[in-house]
Design a protein around this motif. Structure first.
Motif, mmCIF file in Angstrom:
data_model
loop_
_atom_site.group_PDB
_atom_site.id
_atom_site.type_symbol
_atom_site.label_atom_id
_atom_site.label_comp_id
_atom_site.label_asym_id
_atom_site.label_seq_id
_atom_site.Cartn_x
_atom_site.Cartn_y
_atom_site.Cartn_z
ATOM 1 N N MET A 54 0.832 -1.104 -0.095
ATOM 2 C CA MET A 54 -0.022 -0.317 0.006
ATOM 3 C C MET A 54 0.841 1.132 -0.050
ATOM 4 O O MET A 54 1.909 1.134 0.623
ATOM 5 N N ARG A 55 0.165 2.198 -0.678
ATOM 6 C CA ARG A 55 1.106 3.422 -0.906
ATOM 7 C C ARG A 55 0.309 4.617 -0.542
ATOM 8 O O ARG A 55 -0.910 4.672 -1.009
ATOM 9 N N GLU A 56 0.656 5.634 0.358
ATOM 10 C CA GLU A 56 -0.411 6.714 0.629
ATOM 11 C C GLU A 56 -0.029 7.948 -0.201
ATOM 12 O O GLU A 56 1.562 8.104 0.015
ATOM 13 N N ILE A 57 -0.594 8.393 -1.025
ATOM 14 C CA ILE A 57 -0.040 9.541 -1.769
ATOM 15 C C ILE A 57 -0.795 10.839 -1.438
ATOM 16 O O ILE A 57 -2.031 10.796 -1.352
ATOM 17 N N LYS A 58 0.144 11.875 -1.000
ATOM 18 C CA LYS A 58 -0.152 13.258 -0.762
ATOM 19 C C LYS A 58 -0.463 14.194 -1.607
ATOM 20 O O LYS A 58 -1.603 14.776 -1.700
ATOM 21 N N ILE A 99 -6.835 -4.869 2.214
ATOM 22 C CA ILE A 99 -6.872 -3.313 2.698
ATOM 23 C C ILE A 99 -7.274 -3.588 4.159
ATOM 24 O O ILE A 99 -6.698 -2.618 4.882
ATOM 25 N N PHE A 100 -7.875 -4.652 4.614
ATOM 26 C CA PHE A 100 -8.253 -4.839 5.876
ATOM 27 C C PHE A 100 -8.649 -6.143 6.054
ATOM 28 O O PHE A 100 -9.032 -6.930 4.981
ATOM 29 N N TYR A 101 -8.934 -6.784 7.141
ATOM 30 C CA TYR A 101 -9.060 -8.269 7.489
ATOM 31 C C TYR A 101 -10.368 -8.317 8.314
ATOM 32 O O TYR A 101 -10.618 -7.587 9.259
ATOM 33 N N GLU A 102 -11.169 -9.332 8.083
ATOM 34 C CA GLU A 102 -12.161 -9.706 9.110
ATOM 35 C C GLU A 102 -11.641 -9.793 10.280
ATOM 36 O O GLU A 102 -10.541 -10.545 10.806
ATOM 37 N N GLY A 103 -12.300 -9.200 11.409
ATOM 38 C CA GLY A 103 -11.941 -8.976 12.794
ATOM 39 C C GLY A 103 -11.107 -7.870 13.122
ATOM 40 O O GLY A 103 -10.676 -7.267 14.354
ATOM 41 N N ASP A 104 -10.583 -7.043 12.092
ATOM 42 C CA ASP A 104 -10.158 -5.798 12.332
ATOM 43 C C ASP A 104 -10.641 -4.567 13.233
ATOM 44 O O ASP A 104 -12.203 -4.667 13.163
ATOM 45 N N ARG A 105 -10.065 -3.737 13.942
ATOM 46 C CA ARG A 105 -10.964 -2.759 14.918
ATOM 47 C C ARG A 105 -10.544 -1.529 14.548
ATOM 48 O O ARG A 105 -10.689 -0.584 15.319
ATOM 49 N N GLU A 106 -10.353 -1.117 13.148
ATOM 50 C CA GLU A 106 -10.018 0.098 12.772
ATOM 51 C C GLU A 106 -11.018 0.777 11.661
ATOM 52 O O GLU A 106 -10.677 0.628 10.459
ATOM 53 N N PRO A 107 -12.156 1.066 12.339
ATOM 54 C CA PRO A 107 -13.287 1.188 11.304
ATOM 55 C C PRO A 107 -12.909 2.580 10.156
ATOM 56 O O PRO A 107 -12.145 3.513 10.756
ATOM 57 N N GLY A 108 -13.762 2.646 9.422
ATOM 58 C CA GLY A 108 -13.515 3.460 8.273
ATOM 59 C C GLY A 108 -14.369 3.284 7.291
ATOM 60 O O GLY A 108 -14.853 2.204 6.962
ATOM 61 N N ILE A 109 -14.294 4.492 6.042
ATOM 62 C CA ILE A 109 -14.927 4.176 4.977
ATOM 63 C C ILE A 109 -13.989 4.195 3.857
ATOM 64 O O ILE A 109 -13.402 5.392 3.789
ATOM 65 N N TYR A 110 -14.028 3.345 2.589
ATOM 66 C CA TYR A 110 -13.295 3.494 1.708
ATOM 67 C C TYR A 110 -14.171 3.685 0.555
ATOM 68 O O TYR A 110 -15.214 3.040 0.291
ATOM 69 N N PHE A 111 -13.715 4.495 -0.426
ATOM 70 C CA PHE A 111 -14.205 4.850 -1.689
ATOM 71 C C PHE A 111 -13.344 4.449 -2.989
ATOM 72 O O PHE A 111 -12.214 4.788 -2.979
ATOM 73 N N VAL A 112 -14.085 3.637 -3.808
ATOM 74 C CA VAL A 112 -13.008 3.012 -4.935
ATOM 75 C C VAL A 112 -13.011 4.148 -6.173
ATOM 76 O O VAL A 112 -13.796 4.411 -6.517
ATOM 77 N N VAL A 113 -11.663 4.443 -6.337
ATOM 78 C CA VAL A 113 -11.116 5.518 -7.339
ATOM 79 C C VAL A 113 -10.995 4.671 -8.610
ATOM 80 O O VAL A 113 -11.391 5.347 -9.634
ATOM 81 N N ASP A 114 -10.307 3.727 -8.591
ATOM 82 C CA ASP A 114 -10.053 2.964 -9.851
ATOM 83 C C ASP A 114 -9.580 1.408 -9.212
ATOM 84 O O ASP A 114 -9.230 1.379 -8.295
ATOM 85 N N GLY A 115 -10.146 0.283 -9.915
ATOM 86 C CA GLY A 115 -9.949 -0.984 -9.690
ATOM 87 C C GLY A 115 -10.960 -1.698 -9.235
ATOM 88 O O GLY A 115 -12.218 -1.197 -9.313
ATOM 89 N N ILE A 116 -10.817 -2.753 -8.516
ATOM 90 C CA ILE A 116 -11.874 -3.823 -8.252
ATOM 91 C C ILE A 116 -11.383 -4.475 -6.638
ATOM 92 O O ILE A 116 -10.335 -5.019 -6.690
#
Length: 233
Positions: A1-5, A45-62
């Motif tokens: 994963m890369r975070e792009i600023k 991106i995350f695993y079942e059982g992870d405890r760091e909630p949030g929302i993701y929006f797909v920009v490109d890809g599947i």
């Protein structure tokens, strides 16, 4: 994963259906909440059982949204494609974990917003809360329908349903045919249709011989979409 600023998040937000009702100045005020990330094919991106909630929006890809069953099988609940969201929210004083995993099917790009910041947005713009509730309900019903189909439909119908879903999401017309441009493997098809890899290979091979479709590296070309629709109906 890369975070792009250094990315134009404003232009991306304009393309996401959830935010279509917001004015440009409103989008400018909320873009600071979002983080742009890139993932390689096969990354989680995350695993079942992870405890760091949030929302993701797909920009490109599947993105594959995956559930592990009690007997160790993998079921793909749905595919999230451009403009769609996934993830989970947590209200104050509750600590639920994710009930599924998210893995990229191909190289993908997403916008991420933390649980805390997304709840701020919902307070700032109540109309978003209505939209996200309706969208979440729709996705829950789709996941339920998929699980129900795994229990009652024959395997050919489940694979046909899957291919038609991919056609709707990412298919492109090429003459009289429809092409799904994505490196979808027999393993992916088996997991999404709730069957074995051997069965998926057998069904796809038979359809290739009958001229229903063809599979090449990185794409699936469908010659007779009516046949698939008849199987589903």
């Amino acid at each position: 994963m890369r975070e792009i600023k250094n990315i134009d998040k404003l232009s991306i937000l304009k393309e996401i259906p959830l935010f279509s009702g917001l004015k440009e100045e409103e989008l400018k005020s909320i873009e600071k909440f979002f983080i742009y990330k890139e993932y390689k094919k096969g990354e989680y991106i995350f695993y079942e059982g992870d405890r760091e909630p949030g929302i993701y929006f797909v920009v490109d890809g599947i993105i594959k949204l995956i559930k592990e069953t009690s007997d160790g099988k993998t079921v793909i609940l749905r595919l999230a494609t451009k403009g769609e969201s996934f993830g989970w929210l947590v209200m104050k004083d509750s600590t639920p974990t994710s009930t599924y995993s998210a893995q990229t099917l191909i190289d993908s790009k997403v916008l991420y917003i933390s649980n805390q910041d997304f709840l701020k947005l919902l307070l700032m713009y109540p109309a978003l809360a209505v939209r996200i509730t309706c969208d979440s309900t729709k996705k829950t019903l789709e996941a339920y329908d998929r699980l129900k189909s795994l229990a009652v439909e024959k395997v050919e119908g489940r694979i046909a349903t899957l291919l038609l879903e991919l056609v709707e999401k990412i298919g492109k017309k090429e003459g009289d045919n429809v092409v799904i441009n994505a490196p979808i493997t027999r393993q992916d098809i088996a997991e999404m249709a709730g069957t074995t890899v051997e069965t998926a290979i057998r069904v796809i091979s038979r359809w290739k011989k009958e001229g229903i479709l063809d599979t090449e590296r990185g794409k699936i070309e469908i010659f007779d979409i009516d046949y698939l629709q008849d199987l589903v109906s």
